[in-house]
Design a protein around this motif. Structure first.
Motif, PDB file in Angstrom:
ATOM      1  N   VAL A 408       6.444   3.273  -1.522  1.00  0.00           N
ATOM      2  CA  VAL A 408       5.254   4.115  -1.451  1.00  0.00           C
ATOM      3  C   VAL A 408       5.506   5.260  -0.478  1.00  0.00           C
ATOM      4  CG1 VAL A 408       2.809   4.183  -0.844  1.00  0.00           C
ATOM      5  CG2 VAL A 408       3.764   2.151  -1.947  1.00  0.00           C
ATOM      6  N   LYS A 409       5.117   6.464  -0.873  1.00  0.00           N
ATOM      7  CA  LYS A 409       5.308   7.617  -0.015  1.00  0.00           C
ATOM      8  C   LYS A 409       4.396   7.539   1.208  1.00  0.00           C
ATOM      9  CE  LYS A 409       6.556  10.701  -3.841  1.00  0.00           C
ATOM     10  NZ  LYS A 409       6.194  11.946  -4.577  1.00  0.00           N
ATOM     11  N   ASP A 410       4.876   8.105   2.313  1.00  0.00           N
ATOM     12  CA  ASP A 410       4.070   8.120   3.543  1.00  0.00           C
ATOM     13  C   ASP A 410       2.767   8.892   3.339  1.00  0.00           C
ATOM     14  OD1 ASP A 410       5.993   6.658   4.854  1.00  0.00           O
ATOM     15  OD2 ASP A 410       7.014   8.421   5.678  1.00  0.00           O
ATOM     16  N   SER A 411       2.799   9.898   2.471  1.00  0.00           N
ATOM     17  CA  SER A 411       1.602  10.713   2.259  1.00  0.00           C
ATOM     18  C   SER A 411       0.458   9.896   1.671  1.00  0.00           C
ATOM     19  CB  SER A 411       1.929  11.891   1.341  1.00  0.00           C
ATOM     20  OG  SER A 411       2.431  11.432   0.091  1.00  0.00           O
ATOM     21  N   LEU A 412       0.786   8.901   0.838  1.00  0.00           N
ATOM     22  CA  LEU A 412      -0.261   8.059   0.261  1.00  0.00           C
ATOM     23  C   LEU A 412      -0.915   7.187   1.322  1.00  0.00           C
ATOM     24  CD1 LEU A 412       1.440   6.982  -3.101  1.00  0.00           C
ATOM     25  CD2 LEU A 412      -0.340   8.684  -2.760  1.00  0.00           C
ATOM     26  N   ARG A 413      -0.105   6.644   2.227  1.00  0.00           N
ATOM     27  CA  ARG A 413      -0.670   5.840   3.319  1.00  0.00           C
ATOM     28  C   ARG A 413      -1.492   6.720   4.259  1.00  0.00           C
ATOM     29  NH1 ARG A 413       4.495   3.049   3.236  1.00  0.00           N
ATOM     30  NH2 ARG A 413       5.273   4.459   4.844  1.00  0.00           N
ATOM     31  N   GLU A 414      -0.989   7.907   4.516  1.00  0.00           N
ATOM     32  CA  GLU A 414      -1.720   8.813   5.412  1.00  0.00           C
ATOM     33  C   GLU A 414      -3.054   9.233   4.801  1.00  0.00           C
ATOM     34  OE1 GLU A 414       1.019  11.950   5.977  1.00  0.00           O
ATOM     35  OE2 GLU A 414       2.347  10.819   7.328  1.00  0.00           O
ATOM     36  N   GLU A 415      -3.110   9.332   3.480  1.00  0.00           N
ATOM     37  CA  GLU A 415      -4.361   9.701   2.825  1.00  0.00           C
ATOM     38  C   GLU A 415      -5.425   8.623   3.041  1.00  0.00           C
ATOM     39  OE1 GLU A 415      -6.041  10.717  -1.673  1.00  0.00           O
ATOM     40  OE2 GLU A 415      -3.886  10.545  -1.292  1.00  0.00           O
ATOM     41  N   GLN A 416      -5.023   7.355   2.930  1.00  0.00           N
ATOM     42  CA  GLN A 416      -5.963   6.262   3.171  1.00  0.00           C
ATOM     43  C   GLN A 416      -6.403   6.239   4.641  1.00  0.00           C
ATOM     44  OE1 GLN A 416      -7.156   4.095   0.729  1.00  0.00           O
ATOM     45  NE2 GLN A 416      -6.125   5.532  -0.638  1.00  0.00           N
ATOM     46  N   GLN A 417      -5.470   6.482   5.534  1.00  0.00           N
ATOM     47  CA  GLN A 417      -5.804   6.513   6.966  1.00  0.00           C
ATOM     48  C   GLN A 417      -6.776   7.649   7.278  1.00  0.00           C
ATOM     49  OE1 GLN A 417      -1.924   6.843   8.690  1.00  0.00           O
ATOM     50  NE2 GLN A 417      -1.365   4.711   8.285  1.00  0.00           N
ATOM     51  N   LYS A 418      -6.579   8.781   6.619  1.00  0.00           N
ATOM     52  CA  LYS A 418      -7.455   9.924   6.848  1.00  0.00           C
ATOM     53  C   LYS A 418      -8.871   9.640   6.356  1.00  0.00           C
ATOM     54  CE  LYS A 418      -7.839  14.898   5.998  1.00  0.00           C
ATOM     55  NZ  LYS A 418      -7.216  16.092   5.356  1.00  0.00           N
ATOM     56  N   MET A 419      -8.972   8.981   5.197  1.00  0.00           N
ATOM     57  CA  MET A 419     -10.287   8.631   4.668  1.00  0.00           C
ATOM     58  C   MET A 419     -11.037   7.719   5.630  1.00  0.00           C
ATOM     59  SD  MET A 419      -9.342   7.973   0.648  1.00  0.00           S
ATOM     60  CE  MET A 419     -10.934   7.232   0.339  1.00  0.00           C
ATOM     61  N   TYR A 420     -10.324   6.738   6.213  1.00  0.00           N
ATOM     62  CA  TYR A 420     -10.989   5.825   7.144  1.00  0.00           C
ATOM     63  C   TYR A 420     -11.342   6.532   8.447  1.00  0.00           C
ATOM     64  CZ  TYR A 420     -11.882   1.800  10.091  1.00  0.00           C
ATOM     65  OH  TYR A 420     -12.463   0.900  10.949  1.00  0.00           O
ATOM     66  N   SER A 421     -10.464   7.434   8.888  1.00  0.00           N
ATOM     67  CA  SER A 421     -10.756   8.142  10.143  1.00  0.00           C
ATOM     68  C   SER A 421     -11.999   9.016   9.994  1.00  0.00           C
ATOM     69  CB  SER A 421      -9.555   8.991  10.560  1.00  0.00           C
ATOM     70  OG  SER A 421      -9.326  10.034   9.631  1.00  0.00           O
ATOM     71  N   ASN A 422     -12.218   9.576   8.785  1.00  0.00           N
ATOM     72  CA  ASN A 422     -13.427  10.362   8.552  1.00  0.00           C
ATOM     73  C   ASN A 422     -14.686   9.516   8.708  1.00  0.00           C
ATOM     74  OD1 ASN A 422     -11.967  12.677   8.032  1.00  0.00           O
ATOM     75  ND2 ASN A 422     -11.936  12.360   5.816  1.00  0.00           N
ATOM     76  N   ILE A 423     -14.577   8.262   8.310  1.00  0.00           N
ATOM     77  CA  ILE A 423     -15.715   7.353   8.470  1.00  0.00           C
ATOM     78  C   ILE A 423     -15.914   7.017   9.943  1.00  0.00           C
ATOM     79  CG2 ILE A 423     -16.621   5.066   7.884  1.00  0.00           C
ATOM     80  CD1 ILE A 423     -15.039   5.228   5.280  1.00  0.00           C
TER      81      ILE A 423
END
Length: 443
Positions: A408-423
């Motif tokens: 899995v690309k790092d960008s996909l994991r970072e996208e999930q992390q970003k979504m949670y950080s917004n919350i």
């Protein structure tokens, strides 16, 4: 010895008579004698008897997933304690534990690269791994089926496929000597169509084409979901295409060299495939000539088990021109067309396909599409993918088919992390509070 040669010569003459008058001539004119259709109808009746005679099925899946995004599911968890909105909440860990366990048990990616489970047995041993009851009657029917598939159908199919491929090599090589003209293009298309139709008959293929008015036109790009290398044979039965791919050696290399002599296929050397600019430039040059055949591309870049459509590579949509989407859906009751390239080599796969009952497939030609103003290539690719998935009754997945062989690309994991950080930082505080209030009112 003379008698043996006489018998062999008689059999060969009979075979050539059958091929020329009952297969080749109907294939040239796109006609069918109805033999395959009758065979499929008989199979349907037999499988209906099997389904109602006690063969047990298996579950379609282990995990029952609840639809919704990360935000929606976390809103539901936080509704009991709305004051925690916009801050870390201990219940958030429940969401991540749940998603992690779901992925461990049955993730949405790897199961797309294994054969789909059937609801009932189709008398093929390879689809009976999870069935727990077979009667003596079914065992006898299965044994007769093995004899028919391996001793009757297999030799006939191998002979037909060999004939189709041999004539494709010879025919395209001979046509290649002709000067460039409309007559050469016509003969080239005739040779391709005839040989592909012979190969399709070698698979007992029954193909249902829908919306033929939307068939890809010259100077365009045909994109389709990808299940098997046979996809090319299925589509080329109803029209000619310019193939795109990497050059190979051996038998496949001989076939490529012969085909490109009579038709402007686009073959790339291994070094060129890594150069995106070179690939794009050659493809643009091809579609710029409105007299050339439409390019056939499978944007997923890998074979998927025909239950879903995975991410389309955007490179095919950066070329420009008109996109002609095509949805392909196989009927697995008669055989599994999916090629699991990580488990079977090409020879093993073709053997499994030729020993199946038949290949039954629906092909939908969808209205042509062009990129819209303000839309980039990735967005255009997703829009085309969604249309294909909807028409074929397939799941529309955002995952990259490259995960079949890559991490899995790092960008996909970072996208999930970003979504949670917004919350966490409270960007969704107002919406969360409102949703929770509405939930308490409904209760």
């Amino acid at each position: 010895m003379e008698n043996l040669w006489y018998v062999a010569g008689t059999i060969f003459q009979l075979w050539m008579f059958v091929v020329v008058f009952f297969i080749m001539l109907p294939a040239m004119f796109g006609l069918s004698l109805g033999v395959t259709e009758v065979y499929i109808q008989v199979l349907v009746k037999i499988l209906e008897v099997i389904t109602t005679s006690g063969s047990a099925g298996c579950l379609a899946g282990i995990i029952e997933r609840v639809g919704g995004s990360m935000e929606e599911e976390m809103w539901q968890l936080r509704c009991s304690q709305p004051e925690a909105a916009g801050a870390f909440c201990l219940s958030d860990g429940v969401y991540f534990c749940k998603k992690g366990l779901e992925s461990i048990v049955e993730d949405q990616v790897t199961q797309r690269f294994s054969s789909e489970e059937l609801a009932s047995w189709n008398l093929l041993t390879r689809t009976n791994q999870n069935f727990y009851y077979i009667s003596l009657r079914l065992t006898i029917i299965w044994g007769l089926g093995v004899f028919v598939r391996y001793c009757v159908l297999l030799p006939f199919r191998i002979a037909l496929a060999s004939t189709g491929i041999s004539w494709l090599v010879i025919g395209t090589y001979v046509v290649g000597f002709l000067p460039e003209s409309s007559a050469k293009n016509w003969l080239s298309e005739l040779v391709h169509l005839t040989c592909y139709r012979i190969c399709a008959r070698g698979l007992s293929a029954t193909i249902h084409y829908h919306n033929k008015k939307n068939r890809p036109q010259k100077g365009g790009i045909c994109v389709a979901n990808h299940t098997t290398p046979i996809d090319v044979v299925i589509l080329a039965n109803d029209g000619c295409y310019a193939m795109v791919g990497q050059t190979h050696g051996g038998l496949l290399g001989i076939l490529q060299k012969s085909m490109v002599r009579s038709c402007p296929h686009v073959w790339f050397e291994r070094s060129e495939m890594k150069d995106r600019n070179t690939v794009t430039r050659r493809l643009r040059h091809h579609i710029a000539a409105k007299t050339k055949l439409p390019i056939l591309i499978f944007p997923e870049g890998t074979c998927v088990n025909n239950t879903s459509v995975m991410m389309f590579k955007k490179g095919s949509f950066e070329i420009g021109g008109t996109i002609y989407p095509v949805a392909i859906k196989y009927d697995r009751r008669f055989g599994d067309a999916f090629w699991n390239s990580s488990k079977y080599n090409m020879v093993s796969y073709l053997l499994r396909t030729m020993t199946s009952w038949a290949i039954v497939v629906n092909v939908w030609y969808l209205p042509p599409m062009i990129i819209q103003d303000g839309e980039d290539a990735a967005q255009f690719a997703n829009r085309v993918k969604s249309v294909i998935a909807h028409q074929g009754g397939l799941l529309d997945l955002a995952w990259d088919g490259g995960l079949k062989r890559c991490k899995v690309k790092d960008s996909l994991r970072e996208e999930q992390q970003k979504m949670y950080s917004n919350i966490i930082v409270g960007q969704n505080h107002v919406r969360t509070t409102k949703t929770c209030s509405e939930t308490r009112e409904d209760q």
